[in-house]
Enzyme design. Structure first.
Site, PDB file in Angstrom:
ATOM      1  N   CYS A  17     -53.860 -28.419  92.911  1.00  0.00           N
ATOM      2  CA  CYS A  17     -55.257 -28.050  93.114  1.00  0.00           C
ATOM      3  C   CYS A  17     -55.334 -26.524  93.134  1.00  0.00           C
ATOM      4  O   CYS A  17     -54.315 -25.828  93.132  1.00  0.00           O
ATOM      5  CB  CYS A  17     -55.764 -28.622  94.429  1.00  0.00           C
ATOM      6  SG  CYS A  17     -54.867 -27.965  95.868  1.00  0.00           S
ATOM      7  N   HIS A  46     -46.499 -28.400 100.598  1.00  0.00           N
ATOM      8  CA  HIS A  46     -45.541 -29.465 100.898  1.00  0.00           C
ATOM      9  C   HIS A  46     -44.927 -30.038  99.617  1.00  0.00           C
ATOM     10  O   HIS A  46     -45.334 -31.087  99.128  1.00  0.00           O
ATOM     11  CB  HIS A  46     -46.234 -30.563 101.713  1.00  0.00           C
ATOM     12  CG  HIS A  46     -46.431 -30.176 103.147  1.00  0.00           C
ATOM     13  ND1 HIS A  46     -47.402 -30.732 103.953  1.00  0.00           N
ATOM     14  CD2 HIS A  46     -45.776 -29.291 103.930  1.00  0.00           C
ATOM     15  CE1 HIS A  46     -47.336 -30.193 105.158  1.00  0.00           C
ATOM     16  NE2 HIS A  46     -46.359 -29.312 105.160  1.00  0.00           N
ATOM     17  N   HIS A  79     -51.805 -24.212 104.462  1.00  0.00           N
ATOM     18  CA  HIS A  79     -52.405 -25.145 105.428  1.00  0.00           C
ATOM     19  C   HIS A  79     -53.190 -24.437 106.529  1.00  0.00           C
ATOM     20  O   HIS A  79     -53.936 -25.072 107.266  1.00  0.00           O
ATOM     21  CB  HIS A  79     -51.304 -25.996 106.078  1.00  0.00           C
ATOM     22  CG  HIS A  79     -50.387 -26.620 105.074  1.00  0.00           C
ATOM     23  ND1 HIS A  79     -49.125 -26.111 104.799  1.00  0.00           N
ATOM     24  CD2 HIS A  79     -50.552 -27.681 104.252  1.00  0.00           C
ATOM     25  CE1 HIS A  79     -48.561 -26.844 103.848  1.00  0.00           C
ATOM     26  NE2 HIS A  79     -49.400 -27.802 103.505  1.00  0.00           N
ATOM     27  N   GLU A 131     -52.102 -28.200 109.104  1.00  0.00           N
ATOM     28  CA  GLU A 131     -53.537 -27.887 108.954  1.00  0.00           C
ATOM     29  C   GLU A 131     -54.306 -28.173 110.246  1.00  0.00           C
ATOM     30  O   GLU A 131     -55.172 -27.401 110.655  1.00  0.00           O
ATOM     31  CB  GLU A 131     -54.148 -28.673 107.791  1.00  0.00           C
ATOM     32  CG  GLU A 131     -55.584 -28.257 107.538  1.00  0.00           C
ATOM     33  CD  GLU A 131     -56.294 -29.081 106.477  1.00  0.00           C
ATOM     34  OE1 GLU A 131     -57.524 -29.239 106.594  1.00  0.00           O
ATOM     35  OE2 GLU A 131     -55.636 -29.569 105.542  1.00  0.00           O
ATOM     36  N   SER A 228     -46.402 -34.613 102.615  1.00  0.00           N
ATOM     37  CA  SER A 228     -47.686 -34.228 102.016  1.00  0.00           C
ATOM     38  C   SER A 228     -48.748 -35.256 102.391  1.00  0.00           C
ATOM     39  O   SER A 228     -48.697 -36.406 101.951  1.00  0.00           O
ATOM     40  CB  SER A 228     -47.553 -34.143 100.491  1.00  0.00           C
ATOM     41  OG  SER A 228     -48.819 -34.149  99.883  1.00  0.00           O
ATOM     42  N   SER A 229     -49.712 -34.839 103.194  1.00  0.00           N
ATOM     43  CA  SER A 229     -50.755 -35.755 103.664  1.00  0.00           C
ATOM     44  C   SER A 229     -51.540 -36.345 102.499  1.00  0.00           C
ATOM     45  O   SER A 229     -51.760 -37.554 102.419  1.00  0.00           O
ATOM     46  CB  SER A 229     -51.709 -35.017 104.616  1.00  0.00           C
ATOM     47  OG  SER A 229     -52.803 -35.829 104.964  1.00  0.00           O
TER      48      SER A 229
END
Length: 316
Positions: A17, A46, A79, A131, A228-229
């Site tokens: 992103c 991540h 984050h 985050e 990685s969420s």
């Protein structure tokens, strides 16, 4: 031996992103400007592959600011960090660059604005995620309360139910978050939400593209890191939308081929911090075993770009 046929559905958008792209650029440009080593507090994003490639260029990754020398630049991860971290860097007269994603910074600003208006904040997020720690650390202890589930909403202990606002981590499941927001609004009718939802465009787009391919596939492979969420949420979205098998893989070597035995269609996506080179690695591994027909399913176009901080764009 003839390879069995396989339909390969590639979800788009996938992978990097704008916030991740910017964070990686920040580290690379800092090394170019100040030379190696440049220190980075926490993983910049991540993804082990990304972190290892930046290490090879001269980045040194540390857990805390106390692990950094005073005389080398330090970068804060995408984050976001608690306010105490840049304050400590300033006290030590360090050069620092904040690589916090602008969409995370937007949540920080929202939380501060609500607090200035006398509201206590409820944050929807994952306990211990960088985050979440960064957002909660924008305000004094007790001013931001964390809820992770609908069940948490029933027990959260607020100061004044009439003086509340909520913010969310940017990488959550869109569907799960809707349920938690509904529970908050049911229990606290006066609660204020963000003008525009906090879950970022990239997280939303990647989840929508997984939903679009889920009906067509027997299995889903999500390229991404276990910490990685947004990548883990993509696995959940696939499973919830009918994928009989959904697996998170960091590299092609993580693929469980026995679990894929007998399937005729696979979907592939990648979390927002996973580079396309790893997606191609997974595709090549599948092509080595199957006669593949590739079908790309694009649900949105992304043209977002975030500028790097000015200090990296000016000479000297």
């Amino acid at each position: 031996m003839t390879k069995p046929p396989l339909d390969l559905y590639l979800a788009a958008p996938r992978g990097f992103c704008a916030g991740v792209d910017r964070a990686i650029k920040i580290v690379e440009m800092a090394i170019q400007k100040w030379g190696a080593p440049v220190y980075v507090r926490h993983e910049i994003v991540h993804n082990k592959f990304v972190v290892d490639s930046l290490k090879a260029q001269g980045a040194v990754f540390v857990e805390e600011l106390t692990d950094c020398p005073d005389d080398r630049p330090v970068i804060f991860s995408a984050h976001g960090v608690p306010k105490s971290v840049p304050a400590a860097a300033e006290a030590r007269e360090m050069i620092y660059v904040d690589a916090t994603c602008p969409l995370v910074s937007k949540v920080h600003i929202e939380a501060e604005r609500h607090s200035e208006n006398g509201l206590q904040i409820i944050m929807i997020g994952h306990d211990g995620h960088p985050e979440t720690i960064g957002t909660m650390g924008q305000l004094p202890d007790g001013e931001v309360l964390l809820v992770e589930t609908v069940e948490d909403v029933a027990t959260v202990d607020v100061r004044d139910p009439e003086q509340l606002a909520f913010v969310t981590q940017t990488t959550l499941s869109v569907d799960d978050t809707k349920d938690i927001v509904a529970a908050l609004e049911a229990r606290f009718p006066a609660i204020q939400g963000p003008h525009k939802e906090d879950i970022c465009y990239a997280t939303t787009n990647r989840q929508e593209s997984v939903k679009a391919i889920s009906a067509h596939i027997d299995a889903l492979l999500v390229v991404g890191a276990p910490n990685s969420s947004n990548s883990r949420r993509l696995v959940e979205v696939g499973a919830r939308n009918g994928c009989a098998y959904a697996q998170l893989v960091q590299r092609d070597t993580d693929i469980d081929w026995r679990a894929l035995d007998g399937i005729t269609s696979i979907g592939i996506t990648a979390g927002a911090s996973a580079p396309e080179v790893l997606v191609n690695e997974v595709i090549d591994a599948i092509k080595a075993r199957y006669e593949v027909t590739v079908k790309e399913v694009e649900t949105a176009k992304e043209n977002v770009e975030f500028k790097v901080p000015r200090v990296l764009r000016v000479p000297g």
